[in-house]
Design an enzyme around this catalytic site. Structure first.
Site, PDB file in Angstrom:
ATOM      1  N   ARG C 255       0.849  -1.193   0.000  1.00  0.00           N
ATOM      2  CA  ARG C 255       0.000   0.000   0.000  1.00  0.00           C
ATOM      3  C   ARG C 255       0.880   1.236   0.000  1.00  0.00           C
ATOM      4  O   ARG C 255       1.360   1.666   1.047  1.00  0.00           O
ATOM      5  CB  ARG C 255      -0.953   0.002   1.198  1.00  0.00           C
ATOM      6  CG  ARG C 255      -2.251   0.782   0.901  1.00  0.00           C
ATOM      7  CD  ARG C 255      -3.072   1.007   2.139  1.00  0.00           C
ATOM      8  NE  ARG C 255      -2.418   1.996   2.967  1.00  0.00           N
ATOM      9  CZ  ARG C 255      -2.480   2.034   4.291  1.00  0.00           C
ATOM     10  NH1 ARG C 255      -3.179   1.124   4.939  1.00  0.00           N
ATOM     11  NH2 ARG C 255      -1.847   2.969   4.967  1.00  0.00           N
ATOM     12  N   HIS C 259      -4.340   4.834   3.541  1.00  0.00           N
ATOM     13  CA  HIS C 259      -5.521   3.972   3.526  1.00  0.00           C
ATOM     14  C   HIS C 259      -6.704   4.678   2.871  1.00  0.00           C
ATOM     15  O   HIS C 259      -7.465   4.097   2.113  1.00  0.00           O
ATOM     16  CB  HIS C 259      -5.890   3.583   4.953  1.00  0.00           C
ATOM     17  CG  HIS C 259      -7.228   2.943   5.060  1.00  0.00           C
ATOM     18  ND1 HIS C 259      -7.466   1.664   4.616  1.00  0.00           N
ATOM     19  CD2 HIS C 259      -8.422   3.404   5.512  1.00  0.00           C
ATOM     20  CE1 HIS C 259      -8.740   1.357   4.801  1.00  0.00           C
ATOM     21  NE2 HIS C 259      -9.341   2.401   5.343  1.00  0.00           N
ATOM     22  N   TYR C 268       2.811   5.343  10.949  1.00  0.00           N
ATOM     23  CA  TYR C 268       3.042   3.919  11.168  1.00  0.00           C
ATOM     24  C   TYR C 268       3.781   3.209  10.027  1.00  0.00           C
ATOM     25  O   TYR C 268       4.167   2.058  10.190  1.00  0.00           O
ATOM     26  CB  TYR C 268       1.722   3.199  11.473  1.00  0.00           C
ATOM     27  CG  TYR C 268       0.635   3.377  10.428  1.00  0.00           C
ATOM     28  CD1 TYR C 268       0.593   2.562   9.301  1.00  0.00           C
ATOM     29  CD2 TYR C 268      -0.349   4.354  10.561  1.00  0.00           C
ATOM     30  CE1 TYR C 268      -0.393   2.722   8.338  1.00  0.00           C
ATOM     31  CE2 TYR C 268      -1.341   4.525   9.601  1.00  0.00           C
ATOM     32  CZ  TYR C 268      -1.361   3.715   8.500  1.00  0.00           C
ATOM     33  OH  TYR C 268      -2.320   3.861   7.547  1.00  0.00           O
TER      34      TYR C 268
HETATM   35  C1  LIG Z   1     -16.271  -5.161   9.509  1.00  0.00           C
HETATM   36  C2  LIG Z   1     -15.408  -3.969   9.360  1.00  0.00           C
HETATM   37  N1  LIG Z   1     -14.559  -3.661  10.349  1.00  0.00           N
HETATM   38  C3  LIG Z   1     -13.781  -2.553  10.279  1.00  0.00           C
HETATM   39  C4  LIG Z   1     -13.828  -1.731   9.175  1.00  0.00           C
HETATM   40  C5  LIG Z   1     -12.974  -0.472   9.103  1.00  0.00           C
HETATM   41  N2  LIG Z   1     -11.926  -0.641   8.086  1.00  0.00           N
HETATM   42  C6  LIG Z   1     -12.075  -0.146   6.842  1.00  0.00           C
HETATM   43  S1  LIG Z   1     -10.822  -0.581   5.861  1.00  0.00           S
HETATM   44  C7  LIG Z   1     -10.039  -1.436   7.074  1.00  0.00           C
HETATM   45  C8  LIG Z   1      -8.762  -2.151   6.783  1.00  0.00           C
HETATM   46  C9  LIG Z   1      -8.943  -3.163   5.698  1.00  0.00           C
HETATM   47  O1  LIG Z   1      -7.710  -3.763   5.398  1.00  0.00           O
HETATM   48  P1  LIG Z   1      -7.561  -4.792   4.212  1.00  0.00           P
HETATM   49  O2  LIG Z   1      -8.589  -5.866   4.331  1.00  0.00           O
HETATM   50  O3  LIG Z   1      -6.152  -5.227   4.199  1.00  0.00           O
HETATM   51  O4  LIG Z   1      -7.915  -3.981   2.912  1.00  0.00           O
HETATM   52  P2  LIG Z   1      -7.160  -2.696   2.324  1.00  0.00           P
HETATM   53  O5  LIG Z   1      -7.785  -1.510   2.997  1.00  0.00           O
HETATM   54  O6  LIG Z   1      -5.716  -2.828   2.585  1.00  0.00           O
HETATM   55  O7  LIG Z   1      -7.494  -2.729   0.873  1.00  0.00           O
HETATM   56  C10 LIG Z   1     -10.764  -1.352   8.255  1.00  0.00           C
HETATM   57  C11 LIG Z   1     -10.353  -1.947   9.537  1.00  0.00           C
HETATM   58  C12 LIG Z   1     -14.738  -2.091   8.161  1.00  0.00           C
HETATM   59  N3  LIG Z   1     -14.867  -1.364   7.048  1.00  0.00           N
HETATM   60  N4  LIG Z   1     -15.507  -3.208   8.282  1.00  0.00           N
END
Ligand SMILES: Cc1ncc(C[n+]2csc(CCOP(=O)(O)OP(=O)(O)O)c2C)c(N)n1
Ligand SMILES: Cc1ncc(C[n+]2csc(CCOP(=O)(O)OP(=O)(O)O)c2C)c(N)n1
Ligand SMILES: [Mg+2]
Ligand SMILES: [Mg+2]
Lengths: 331, 356, 356, 331
Positions: C255, C259, C268
């Site tokens: 990434r 985010h 971080y």
């Molecule tokens: C059930 C749920 N918990 C928490 C979140 C908040 N949240 C949004 S994105 C994220 C991280 C997701 O990481 P990843 O699965 O690695 O996907 P990336 O963002 O790296 O594409 C979190 C914790 C959410 N959207 N849904």
């Protein structure tokens, strides 16, 4: 419970949450904070900022992306004497943990016939109005308040954000603390330094008023205060901030009904089976002779929280609240 | 850490064939220990069989039997220290017997009497978990929590083959692995989840394969072999206690009894397969082993059985003699600081019930 | 079926080093197809970069960028047939652009305008899924449902490394495997879930290892290599279409952007690591490949870029020109047969708003 | 919707459920049944008996032990044109699927702006009084009724068990059908053969009465009928069977209030935010001038459902209901 603070600082609501966490972790070595991004990042709203640095990775824990895992392991942590404070990143992202909440968090103490305590605090930003993508806007209090064994608190001021969170952490029972994210950075006010506890189960008169009472919690409290102010020329309208949704402060609600006889309950959540309905039911059951008119509810609707360009139409507004009060005064 | 897929793992066995071919011994288990294991197996078997009888007699409610699964419970419990946590599912409802919880207490659980709910702190046996797999995260949390406190306590969680399909299993196992929690995940693969065979539960070659995705080692063991289970769990417990994190133990067995007292497996299980499983059941296998080792005689076996039976008779009598719980128990213990409304509710209820 | 742990799997690559060492070609992709892939990558990159700008200008709300992840989306989409389903997470919010959904529509989603919500039937692109991993079972169900109808439609679901910790991922993957659903599970392992590194998300050696527990094969592919992603997904799609069930594809990337627009990764992530990732980003790598193959000139590259930019300018203008949604949209579409109360609610709301 | 049945059979409530499933699967080839043990075993209560044999393994599907997987894949099945009928084995075991229900099942139609339908039926045995182990006794209607986009039906008679389930299956929206397991094999009554549909959203007058109205659903309906009978010498007490909890039949509830002015709502679920509160709130809002006294609620308590030897004390009883009516009559 005592308030031992001497000094007072002006803080934003989210800063008061952070302040409470610092104070409680410092006070009690069995308190720990866990959740997604609470450590390295200090929480997506910075509510847990500084905890990792100050208390280390055993007391401020970045967990896997796993809400049921967070709440489920918290149950086990309690068995080993910890008092976990679990952050759910947003309201709607707490739903994956509902099964643990309903089947275990609220029942385990009973299951041990009181031999063991499960002093879990679950805190999360909640509510709408923040121009956010879908599912960042829910007001999930009903799911929590209906679950046996669970208590629910919702602050609307920085001082209460600190004090109710401290009370939740110290309470022997599981408490869900819903933090109104809409006013995280707009509600600013004096917050006692050091330890500060606002007892659970006691409402707060946010505004006195003799003609009608608005009952609200969270971000709806400042809204109701604005509505009451807007009505100032027409009527004297009070605002009761419930602060705890379970257990409800029945005395305070009934006292308001006795005093004004006209009650409007305001909530963001969908209407059916909301806390507004619970308050209305309480009044219909125990204050029927005091009421000067119907108990009106100004609520979210029984539909998904909308696309944010339309959210102002969905959310209770000053116009909707004042309209309800006027209807009631004209009844 | 990368872990080999467990289909390449051998099935751990200690007890050999009926003629003794393949019998091994386990280090650290002397004759007394072997006989103690036998007594435990008989105790559990007797508890289970009597409970079914009591159910038929209307003295116990719905009951989930564990006939044929005693070796998993007895072998595992024996491999733990007293301070280690056990997290049972409903299938291990009576595991507390091995930790000193009276049989009457467990009977009361199935009789729906409040005194059936014990204090987990006393025995380090968590409450019976009814919703499938939801206790896996609890066990992970307790194990992790002990480690955070600098203690060397281990936790062991029992669950079935069906449980591996639940999100709660996944989240608990993953947490344990990430936190290096001292946890033993003990899967009783009895090949059925009520009427659903394990082949309809997963497409994995074995359940132990699940461990690969969590980066934890797995071991497969013959679940009708109490010594093999003991050995496998003991190894997993040592790893855990040494700070090396969780282990997945798949104990292979077969559900040779109905799912519970309300179940009719004739509708979905081949009775011949059940008969085969009953012929290889764990108590008989272990008794054969002990006899071959010259440790068990008919007299000893008989007296152990008689003792267990007598204990059960006492237990059901004690359970039945207990007065019914007071209505206040509907409200008690749900909260440490209860909402005021509950006292009002109780008072009203007492008034309506005429004071009782 | 037993599956080898994926840490033994090689990382699939097609595009070689900057000097061309290791360049391969992919069967079935002619020059036109390669240039089409390039245009898609540029379109996605431009959409993403412009959205961040529009966000800064206050014309778009919170936005989750996918800078550097375009190759995964473009390569995967290209490997599907038009009738195949795509289930995006918020990270693939603009994947519909590759299926003809107007950029203005996607912009409206992030602008919170009702017209940002499209009809998934038309494009076979499901709605953007915000709650992590919860769409994995949807994709499994759609794939399985098509198979039950005797069709050979495939579904592909995008999710992140963090998503693999959720119970919903587990249950969806397991269902797909058990039902032999024609599903491609495409994990964008960008090594971060907001501030949580993948090493704190799992103890497994690789995310592809998760597949072992579901009895499905896995493949690991360089996620900055659009051709490798195409090849890997095409293989997975053929397996699926041939009735051989789901495949787990782990696309490795990093990434290299925050985010989302509200995130501050400086707190971080090591900026040097991000810089390194930015140097190896997927569009530049593919352009190098095309140049080495003599397929791309500066002029062509420039005109593709200009075209994409112009399209974005039009799109944001179109989005901004659209009148705001009527208040009735708060109530519409939630039910096919709505509760009567909603009509009353709308009427009351209109009255209070003075008719609007 | 029309009732095309010609003949009538006496069936138990659970048999009527089975009958509805047979009829609907026969009628519409896009209907399928899925759940744990619904196939080979025919359901742990035999509600799905004979479906596997008759419609084959593609229309009656034994799933993995995975409630979120069941409901989540059902969403995807809808996208491919199926109308899934999902069985949850027991009330409390539906909680692992709440996240899918709240975030997707109730919102996906809205999310597609009405372009796609999600006609999922979720049926489950619910409620207490059956001498069962823990978590086989919950009344979870609040969790479902509060969720946006979800409808909830609860039959109390065999005919309604068939007709409401058929309506749920045919409805374009997701409907949760809660089947009162307490009366699965004691409620017996005439059930139209063949197709039989009872429209959602319409309450049923189970008993006429001019002095007071008991409002109930599910297994509380026969209980209220017994209570009304017990009061026969003292007062004429009617019973309104809500049948659908969302949307509520507001007209029928308000009509009862107009007719008798005295309403007692009876529910098994914990009190806070129950449907009883919703009914009371409706009355407090829209019938305040009709009420001759308070709206009383006889409910389960805000505690875990108890050890079954004590469940009779927890469950609403004839004594509690008659006591409430007498209080109201004496008000
Ligand atoms: C059930 C749920 N918990 C928490 C979140 C908040 N949240 C949004 S994105 C994220 C991280 C997701 O990481 P990843 O699965 O690695 O996907 P990336 O963002 O790296 O594409 C979190 C914790 C959410 N959207 N849904
Ligand atoms: C969450 C949940 N869903 C469904 C059930 C109903 N149920 C009880 S036991 C069982 C099968 C469990 O199978 P398995 O995990 O293999 O354990 P076993 O009974 O074989 O010991 C089911 C579906 C439950 N108790 N909890
Ligand atoms: Mg099993
Ligand atoms: Mg990621």
């Amino acid at each position: 419970m005592s308030v031992t603070a001497e000094q007072v600082r002006e803080l934003l609501l989210v800063q008061a949450v952070n302040d409470a966490l610092h104070a409680e972790l410092a006070r009690d070595p069995s308190v720990l904070v866990m959740g997604e991004d609470v450590g390295r990042a200090g929480g997506v709203f910075r509510a847990t900022a500084g905890l990792l640095e100050r208390f280390g990775p055993d007391r401020c824990i970045d967990t896997p992306l796993s809400e049921a895992g967070i709440l489920g392991t918290a149950v086990g942590l309690c068995m080993e004497g910890w008092r976990p404070v679990c952050e759910m990143q947003y309201d709607a992202f707490s739903y994956p943990s509902l099964d643990q909440l309903i089947t275990h968090v609220g029942r385990y103490r009973w299951r041990t016939r009181g031999a063991m305590e499960f002093p879990i605090t679950i805190r999360m930003p909640y509510g709408g109005g923040v121009r956010a993508p879908e599912l960042h806007d829910d007001s999930p209090e009903t799911y929590y308040a209906h679950a046996p064994g669970i208590k629910v608190a919702v602050p609307s001021t920085p001082a209460d954000a600190k004090g109710l969170l401290a009370a939740a952490i110290r309470d022997p029972d599981p408490v869900v603390v819903l933090e109104p994210k809409l006013v995280y950075r707009t509600a600013r006010g004096p917050v006692p330094e050091g330890e500060h506890v606002v007892p659970l189960g006691r409402a707060r008169v946010a505004r006195e008023g003799g003609d009608a009472t608005l009952v609200a919690w969270g971000a709806m409290v400042p809204l109701c205060e604005r509505a009451a102010a807007a009505l100032a020329g027409e009527a004297s309208v009070g605002v009761l901030d419930l602060r705890t949704l379970k257990p409800l402060d029945e005395q305070a609600i009934l006292a308001a009904a006795t005093a004004t006889g006209r009650v409007v309950v305001v909530q963001e959540a969908p209407r059916t089976c909301g806390i507004a309905s619970e308050v209305a039911a309480l009044l219909a059951e125990r204050a029927i002779l005091d009421l000067q008119g119907p108990v009106l509810r100004v609520t979210g609707y029984d539909v998904p929280y909308p696309y944010w360009q339309l959210e102002d139409a969905y959310m209770p507004s000053v116009a909707r609240v004042t309209d309800a009060v006027r209807q009631l005064l004209a009844f | 850490m990368s872990v080999p897929p467990s289909s390449e793992l051998p099935l751990l066995r200690v007890i050999g064939d009926a003629d003794g071919a393949g019998d091994r011994s386990v280090t650290g288990l002397g004759d007394d220990a072997l006989l103690a294991l036998h007594r435990s197996l008989v105790l559990m078997r007797t508890y289970d069989e009597r409970s079914v009888v009591y159910h038929r007699q209307g003295r116990v409610g719905t009951y989930a039997m564990f006939w044929g699964h005693e070796a998993i419970q007895v072998g595992a419990e024996r491999a733990l220290a007293e301070r280690d946590w056990i997290f049972p599912s409903y299938r291990e409802s009576a595991i507390g017997l091995l930790r000193g919880i009276p049989a009457a207490t467990v009977l009361q659980w199935w009789r729906g009497h409040p005194s059936g709910w014990w204090d987990p702190r006393a025995s380090r046996v968590a409450s019976i978990c009814v919703p499938i797999a939801t206790h896996v995260p609890h066990a992970a949390g307790a194990a992790w929590g002990a480690r955070l406190r600098g203690e060397d306590t281990v936790a062991l969680v029992f669950f079935g083959d069906g449980a591996t399909s639940e999100g709660a299993f996944h989240e608990g196992a993953n947490f344990a692995a990430v936190m290096r929690a001292p946890l033993v995940l003990l899967c009783n693969n009895n090949q059925w989840a009520i009427s659903t065979p394990v082949t309809a539960q997963t497409a994995a070659a074995t359940l132990a394969d699940k461990a690969v995705g969590y980066g934890m080692p797995a071991v497969r063991v013959d679940g009708t072999d109490v010594l093999a289970v003991f050995e496998a769990v003991r190894n997993a417990v040592s790893r855990a206690r040494a700070g090396q994190g969780p282990t997945f133990v798949e104990a292979l067995t077969y559900r040779a009894a109905p799912h519970g007292t309300a179940d009719h497996p004739e509708a979905y299980i081949d009775p011949e397969r059940v008969e085969e499983a009953r012929r290889h059941e764990c108590l008989g296998r272990f008794e054969g082993y002990l006899r071959r080792a010259g440790l068990l005689t008919d007299e000893v076996a008989e007296s152990v059985r008689a003792e267990a039976l007598a204990a059960m008779r006492e237990a059901i009598a004690a359970a039945e003699a207990e007065p019914p719980g007071d209505v206040s128990l509907v409200f008690d213990h749900a909260y440490g600081v209860p909402p005021q409304a509950l006292a009002r509710d109780l008072a009203e209820l007492r008034r309506i019930r005429g004071g009782t």
